[in-house]
Scaffold this motif. Structure first.
Motif, PDB file in Angstrom:
ATOM      1  N   VAL A 169      43.191  42.751  43.099  1.00  0.00           N
ATOM      2  CA  VAL A 169      43.452  42.077  41.781  1.00  0.00           C
ATOM      3  C   VAL A 169      42.170  41.049  41.662  1.00  0.00           C
ATOM      4  O   VAL A 169      42.098  40.217  42.602  1.00  0.00           O
ATOM      5  CB  VAL A 169      44.863  41.528  41.818  1.00  0.00           C
ATOM      6  CG1 VAL A 169      44.873  40.695  40.625  1.00  0.00           C
ATOM      7  CG2 VAL A 169      45.888  42.371  42.321  1.00  0.00           C
ATOM      8  N   SER A 203      41.616  39.082  39.030  1.00  0.00           N
ATOM      9  CA  SER A 203      42.269  37.818  38.578  1.00  0.00           C
ATOM     10  C   SER A 203      43.829  38.010  38.198  1.00  0.00           C
ATOM     11  O   SER A 203      44.175  38.936  37.695  1.00  0.00           O
ATOM     12  CB  SER A 203      41.791  37.295  37.148  1.00  0.00           C
ATOM     13  OG  SER A 203      42.428  36.220  36.751  1.00  0.00           O
ATOM     14  N   ARG A 204      44.760  37.196  38.806  1.00  0.00           N
ATOM     15  CA  ARG A 204      46.241  37.377  38.601  1.00  0.00           C
ATOM     16  C   ARG A 204      46.695  36.412  37.605  1.00  0.00           C
ATOM     17  O   ARG A 204      46.348  35.218  37.643  1.00  0.00           O
ATOM     18  CB  ARG A 204      46.924  37.098  39.807  1.00  0.00           C
ATOM     19  CG  ARG A 204      48.324  37.631  39.761  1.00  0.00           C
ATOM     20  CD  ARG A 204      49.153  37.510  41.127  1.00  0.00           C
ATOM     21  NE  ARG A 204      48.326  38.279  42.247  1.00  0.00           N
ATOM     22  CZ  ARG A 204      48.807  39.572  42.386  1.00  0.00           C
ATOM     23  NH1 ARG A 204      49.498  40.378  41.561  1.00  0.00           N
ATOM     24  NH2 ARG A 204      47.922  40.423  43.211  1.00  0.00           N
ATOM     25  N   ASN A 205      47.577  36.632  36.749  1.00  0.00           N
ATOM     26  CA  ASN A 205      48.259  35.961  35.759  1.00  0.00           C
ATOM     27  C   ASN A 205      47.169  35.314  34.785  1.00  0.00           C
ATOM     28  O   ASN A 205      47.206  34.200  34.603  1.00  0.00           O
ATOM     29  CB  ASN A 205      49.336  34.987  36.358  1.00  0.00           C
ATOM     30  CG  ASN A 205      50.440  35.330  36.703  1.00  0.00           C
ATOM     31  OD1 ASN A 205      50.708  36.273  35.976  1.00  0.00           O
ATOM     32  ND2 ASN A 205      51.019  34.731  37.381  1.00  0.00           N
ATOM     33  N   ALA A 206      46.061  36.126  34.305  1.00  0.00           N
ATOM     34  CA  ALA A 206      45.014  35.508  33.521  1.00  0.00           C
ATOM     35  C   ALA A 206      45.568  35.293  32.078  1.00  0.00           C
ATOM     36  O   ALA A 206      46.268  36.306  31.350  1.00  0.00           O
ATOM     37  CB  ALA A 206      44.087  36.850  33.283  1.00  0.00           C
ATOM     38  N   GLU A 252      46.360  45.092  33.625  1.00  0.00           N
ATOM     39  CA  GLU A 252      47.775  45.588  33.628  1.00  0.00           C
ATOM     40  C   GLU A 252      48.737  44.394  33.519  1.00  0.00           C
ATOM     41  O   GLU A 252      48.431  43.304  33.784  1.00  0.00           O
ATOM     42  CB  GLU A 252      47.977  45.803  35.125  1.00  0.00           C
ATOM     43  CG  GLU A 252      47.144  47.133  35.663  1.00  0.00           C
ATOM     44  CD  GLU A 252      47.473  47.652  37.038  1.00  0.00           C
ATOM     45  OE1 GLU A 252      48.463  47.139  37.753  1.00  0.00           O
ATOM     46  OE2 GLU A 252      46.982  48.631  37.585  1.00  0.00           O
ATOM     47  N   ASP A 253      49.921  44.899  33.112  1.00  0.00           N
ATOM     48  CA  ASP A 253      51.203  44.095  33.016  1.00  0.00           C
ATOM     49  C   ASP A 253      52.259  44.935  33.541  1.00  0.00           C
ATOM     50  O   ASP A 253      52.250  46.114  33.739  1.00  0.00           O
ATOM     51  CB  ASP A 253      51.376  43.937  31.447  1.00  0.00           C
ATOM     52  CG  ASP A 253      52.826  43.130  31.240  1.00  0.00           C
ATOM     53  OD1 ASP A 253      53.682  44.125  30.941  1.00  0.00           O
ATOM     54  OD2 ASP A 253      52.841  41.867  31.554  1.00  0.00           O
ATOM     55  N   LEU A 254      53.219  44.051  34.291  1.00  0.00           N
ATOM     56  CA  LEU A 254      54.317  44.897  34.902  1.00  0.00           C
ATOM     57  C   LEU A 254      55.083  45.712  34.181  1.00  0.00           C
ATOM     58  O   LEU A 254      55.897  46.462  34.525  1.00  0.00           O
ATOM     59  CB  LEU A 254      55.205  43.697  35.588  1.00  0.00           C
ATOM     60  CG  LEU A 254      54.234  43.200  36.893  1.00  0.00           C
ATOM     61  CD1 LEU A 254      55.224  41.702  37.505  1.00  0.00           C
ATOM     62  CD2 LEU A 254      54.034  44.067  37.813  1.00  0.00           C
ATOM     63  N   LYS A 312      42.530  44.331  37.336  1.00  0.00           N
ATOM     64  CA  LYS A 312      42.837  44.734  38.830  1.00  0.00           C
ATOM     65  C   LYS A 312      41.468  46.044  38.929  1.00  0.00           C
ATOM     66  O   LYS A 312      41.090  46.845  37.902  1.00  0.00           O
ATOM     67  CB  LYS A 312      43.856  45.625  38.710  1.00  0.00           C
ATOM     68  CG  LYS A 312      44.060  46.383  40.274  1.00  0.00           C
ATOM     69  CD  LYS A 312      45.772  46.897  40.100  1.00  0.00           C
ATOM     70  CE  LYS A 312      45.891  47.824  41.583  1.00  0.00           C
ATOM     71  NZ  LYS A 312      47.420  48.314  41.347  1.00  0.00           N
ATOM     72  N   ASP A 319      47.037  40.948  34.806  1.00  0.00           N
ATOM     73  CA  ASP A 319      46.354  40.982  35.905  1.00  0.00           C
ATOM     74  C   ASP A 319      45.241  41.906  35.503  1.00  0.00           C
ATOM     75  O   ASP A 319      45.226  42.892  34.897  1.00  0.00           O
ATOM     76  CB  ASP A 319      47.273  41.610  37.191  1.00  0.00           C
ATOM     77  CG  ASP A 319      48.131  40.739  37.600  1.00  0.00           C
ATOM     78  OD1 ASP A 319      48.288  39.642  37.139  1.00  0.00           O
ATOM     79  OD2 ASP A 319      49.090  41.196  38.100  1.00  0.00           O
TER      80      ASP A 319
END
Length: 930
Positions: A674, A676-679, A706-708, A747, A745
């Motif tokens: 990842v 960058s997380r929670n960009a 990506e988004d969950l 990824k 995210d």
């Protein structure tokens, strides 16, 4: 006999009562003394190490002082640089540091070897900054403690001795020099020692005290040159003693020679270079003294007549010094001078020898005044903290004045003593409070240093034309002189940004955490008025406005998890509960309690705390900022943007999201990273570039955003047939998105082969974004991506069972399970609202749906993480459920509940509907397995 026993009992009772009373008095005195020392420690340690990580120092001389300490610890006692900034400079306090640190480091080495660790050895220069500043606090507390015996030597009672300690503890100048890793605090320390030795001699006539006073004078001189003036205390006492009591000139010279012997001994101990190279050491010391004395003094000053020079020095410096030392403190000390002079005059006229304590009080009271006159006589501009060594004797003089007034027979004198005590405490306390406010906050140069490098990528600017885009100023002339120096933030092509005012692209927060936010200048794509508030401890920000604001407008948005944001501004608190991916504009009205730091710098303190989910906050100081924010979150009216080539080029050169933390990381087949997380990406069109170094044949890499819920909404693959370990392959993906999801995210996954990662960068695709937006606006439309939510995501509507609560923590909004199920994947919908903030262990909770057949047997369970259910509070996101192939055909009742996945404990249910509730689960409907 009984009478004797009774008398003996009363005698013992009175004795025990007196002992108990004395014991209580001692404990009370100890408690008061420790409280004062604790207060001094609190004020002197505020922000003690701030700025060191950014290599920002409180005083420019700290670097050479710490370098000297490093050399001493490595047994290098003599070295020459060839510059008067170093050669001959007084560095004795670093010897004291060395003497204290050697046993500490030796013990640390012994303990490390004892437990089997490698011996740490001498710390690095960077680590020594921390040790050196910590020792300055220790020296400062010693000075506070020494006020007690000095006050007692002046004949002051315990309460006034504590008062002198308290004044010393809160004196702003003393607090300032305790923050510098320089020799200034050494002059304070050794001046206090000189005065104590003089008091010792005044009481005991001990010749050892005279030698010790001379030796400490040498130490004070070797710490800072102004310390030589402190030796005047003991010489002044000897002179008054000879003139008023002893009247023996021979004894005066013998005692003076004893002091001089101590002075020479102190200098030789403090400056060991005199033993190694005495001729050069003397020359360097003299040259350095003249260099410092005349430093920054214009040549024209020396061409003026003596009278004009003195007039300029006293006019420029006297108000500055008096204000730094405290007007009320100086006034009370001047009264001490007057009182002692009157008392000495009376005894002289009566031809009586004055009390030696009176002589000691006169010497201590007059010392700061003649020392100030000598110090400022030859320099037109001084720095106030160099006079910190006079603060301690001034505090003693104040205590002596109060003692004289309090013991006077007239009531007005006692009232004056109380008024002076309150006045000095209030003035020094107010100064200490101001100093503490700035010491415990971020150094302004740290902010400017980071902001300067984080706004624009200078590699992309062909014409390098720097111009200031932000003015940062918090203080005018302050006591530390070097703290929070006014800075301007220049960037390349700043003229364009100043004219544009605001970047025509969505914003992201400035990386890192800075406390100060300055509301002047343009808004960049990396917005330093926007900040991330992680869930957990509160975050404090200092907003600096050019004028006093009447309202404060903030944009608050959440990420995937719901968030409760507590905003504290001034005396008011505002609580905003946001669903997942929700943005809201909040306006706070007066009183904001804006405080003027300068005429053009008004401070508004903002305290933000997020619970459960993270939050992002943006300051919107005017309508332009508000319209720009609403444009990119999809709620504002679409409008055209500047589209000329020059403007687009400038915007494209601004920094956005980037990273080098993963550079060099090795990814093997199947590994994912990842970036960058929670960009926090608003609506727009973006370009993501990532450097990849393939290390094997047929390496394949995938880059995704990506988004969950939406999964990999933008995937780009790169396949190479030949390895290129030295030449990067750039993987690029251009994608567009609505405001929701506003935290994604980035990824990277190695599908096959093996590779190393280089730097990555994400930016708005400015030219395409502006072109599409302007074209749509011209056609009376808005782009498909300029929305709050994607077109395919409908809003959530309350269902027939809305309002069912689970443990007063979460509330059902709607749940939809198909009335007929077939084997394989199917979409269900479950929307819940979080009602408990904070919610500890939020990720451990799950919603479950039991499928119960007609025989009341459990046949299947649908498990939904609670964060997925709460994420659907505002919008309908599909949740996939795979119907088991072995689920028997037939009719099933559906029972809903919420439980903790770690403890298996279910939340109790309360419902406003007439539906069955059993075993902490509620009947929500029926379905059929086809």
């Amino acid at each position: 006999m009984e009478n004797l026993r009774l008398i003996d009992f009363f005698v013992h009772f009175r004795y025990m009562h007196r002992m108990l009373r004395n014991t209580k008095s001692r404990w009370l005195a100890l408690a008061v003394g420790l409280s004062i020392v604790g207060l001094g420690f609190y004020l002197r340690t505020a922000g003690l190490f701030r700025g060191l990580n950014d290599e920002v120092l409180f005083h420019p001389d700290e670097a050479k002082q710490v370098s000297a300490l490093f050399n001493y610890l490595n047994d290098r006692y003599v070295w020459y640089v060839g510059s008067l900034f170093y050669d001959g400079y007084p560095l004795f306090l670093n010897h004291v540091d060395e003497w204290l640190l050697r046993p500490i480091f030796g013990a640390r080495t012994w303990l490390s070897e004892g437990v089997g660790l490698a011996p740490p050895g001498v710390p690095s220069r960077q680590e020594l900054f921390y040790w050196s500043r910590a020792l300055r606090v220790f020296y400062g507390l010693l000075v506070v403690l020494m006020a007690w015996p000095a006050a007692r030597l002046l004949g002051l009672p315990r309460p006034l001795a504590f008062f002198c300690m308290a004044l010393s503890a809160i004196a702003p100048l003393s607090i300032v020099v305790a923050h510098f890793a320089t020799g200034d605090i050494g002059v304070d320390l050794f001046t206090a020692c000189i005065i104590l030795c003089t008091g010792w001699y005044a009481h005991r006539k001990a010749h050892a005290a005279l030698f010790a006073a001379g030796m400490f004078t040498g130490f004070a001189f070797a710490a800072k040159y102004q310390g030589f003036l402190s030796g005047g205390v003991v010489f002044s006492f000897l002179l008054l003693e000879t003139l008023l009591t002893d009247r023996h000139i021979g004894r005066f010279f013998r005692r003076s020679l004893l002091v001089l012997a101590g002075l020479v001994s102190g200098v030789l101990i403090a400056i060991p270079q005199f033993f190694i190279n005495p001729e050069r050491t003397w020359r360097d010391t003299w040259d350095n003294f003249i260099f410092i004395k005349n430093y920054n003094v214009p040549a024209k000053f020396f061409e003026l007549p003596l009278g004009e020079r003195l007039s300029m020095c006293f006019a420029n410096n006297t108000p500055l010094v008096l204000q730094a030392l405290g007007w009320s403190v100086v006034f009370a000390a001047a009264l001490a001078c007057l009182l002692t002079a009157i008392a000495l005059t009376k005894t002289w006229r009566a031809r009586r020898s004055p009390d030696r304590v009176l002589l000691f009080a006169a010497v201590v009271s007059f010392f700061p005044f003649w020392a100030v006159l000598l110090s400022i006589a030859g320099k037109p501009q001084i720095q106030a903290f160099h006079f910190a060594f006079l603060q301690w004797p001034l505090c003693l003089a104040v205590g002596w004045t109060l003692g004289q007034f309090w013991h006077a027979s007239r009531k007005p004198a006692r009232r004056l003593a109380v008024a002076l005590a309150l006045l000095t405490l209030l003035e020094l306390g107010a100064g200490a409070r101001r100093e503490h406010f700035f010491w415990q906050r971020e150094e302004l140069r740290s902010v400017a240093k980071t902001v300067h490098t984080e706004l624009v990528d200078e590699r992309l600017i062909p014409v390098r034309c720097p111009q200031s885009v932000r003015t940062m100023q918090l203080e005018d002339d302050n006591l530390p002189a070097f703290r929070n120096s006014s800075v301007k933030v220049p960037v390349m092509n700043g003229q364009f940004w100043n004219a544009a005012g605001i970047a025509p692209v969505p914003s992201v927060p400035m990386p890192g955490h800075h406390e100060w936010i300055f509301v002047n200048g343009p808004v960049f794509p990396r917005n330093d008025r926007m900040f991330h508030v992680p869930a957990g401890p509160a975050l404090e920000k200092g907003l600096i406005f050019p004028q006093a604001p009447t309202t404060l407008t903030l944009a608050v948005q959440s990420g995937l998890w719901p968030s409760e944001v507590k905003l504290t501004v001034g005396g008011q608190q505002r609580v905003e509960r946001l669903a997942s991916y929700e943005s809201r504009i909040v306006t706070l009205e007066a009183p904001l309690q804006a405080k003027p730091l300068l005429s053009n710098a008004w401070h508004v303190a903002v305290r933000a705390q997020a619970a459960v989910g993270d939050a992002w906050i943006a300051l919107l100081p005017d309508d332009r900022d508000r319209a720009n924010y609403q444009l990119w979150n999809g709620t504002g009216a679409a409008h055209s943007l500047p589209a000329d080539e020059t403007a687009l080029r400038h915007v494209a050169s601004a920094k956005y999201l980037e990273g080098t933390d993963a550079a060099g990381k090795l990814l093997k087949s199947g590994d994912a990273l990842v970036l960058s997380r929670n960009a926090p990406l608003a609506a727009g069109i973006y370009r993501l570039d990532c450097e990849v170094f393939p290390l094997e044949t047929n390496t394949a890499v995938e880059l995704s955003v990506e988004d969950l819920f939406f999964g990999a909404s933008a995937v780009q693959s790169l396949s190479v047939t030949r390895p290129s370990p030295d030449k990067p392959q750039v993987l690029t993906r251009v994608f567009q998105k609505a405001f929701v999801p506003c935290a994604v995210d980035l990824k990277l996954q190695c599908v096959t082969g093996m590779c190393r990662i280089g730097r990555w960068e994400l930016k708005p695709e400015t030219e395409t974004l502006v072109s599409e937006l302007n074209r749509s606006v011209a056609a009376g439309q808005r782009p498909a991506w300029l929305r709050t939510t994607p077109i395919e995501v409908p809003p959530t509507a309350p269902g027939p069972l809305a309002g069912i609560a689970f443990g007063r923590a979460v509330e059902l909004i709607d749940i939809q399970i198909p009335p007929a199920l077939s084997a394989g994947p199917t979409n269900i919908h479950c929307a819940m609202k979080l009602s408990r903030f904070p919610f500890q262990h939020f990720t451990e909770y799950f919603a479950f749906v039991h499928l119960i057949d007609r025989n009341d047997e459990l046949k299947a369970v649908i498990t939904i993480p609670l964060w997925q259910a709460t994420a659907c509070e505002k919008n309908v996101y599909p949740i996939e459920y795979v119907v088991p192939a072995d689920l028997p055909r037939g009719d099933y009742s559906l029972w809903l509940g919420v439980y903790n996945g770690r403890t298996d404990k279910r939340l109790p249910i309360s419902t406003p509907h007439d539906v069955p509730v059993e075993d902490d689960k509620v009947l929500i409907g029926h379905t059929t397995r086809l």
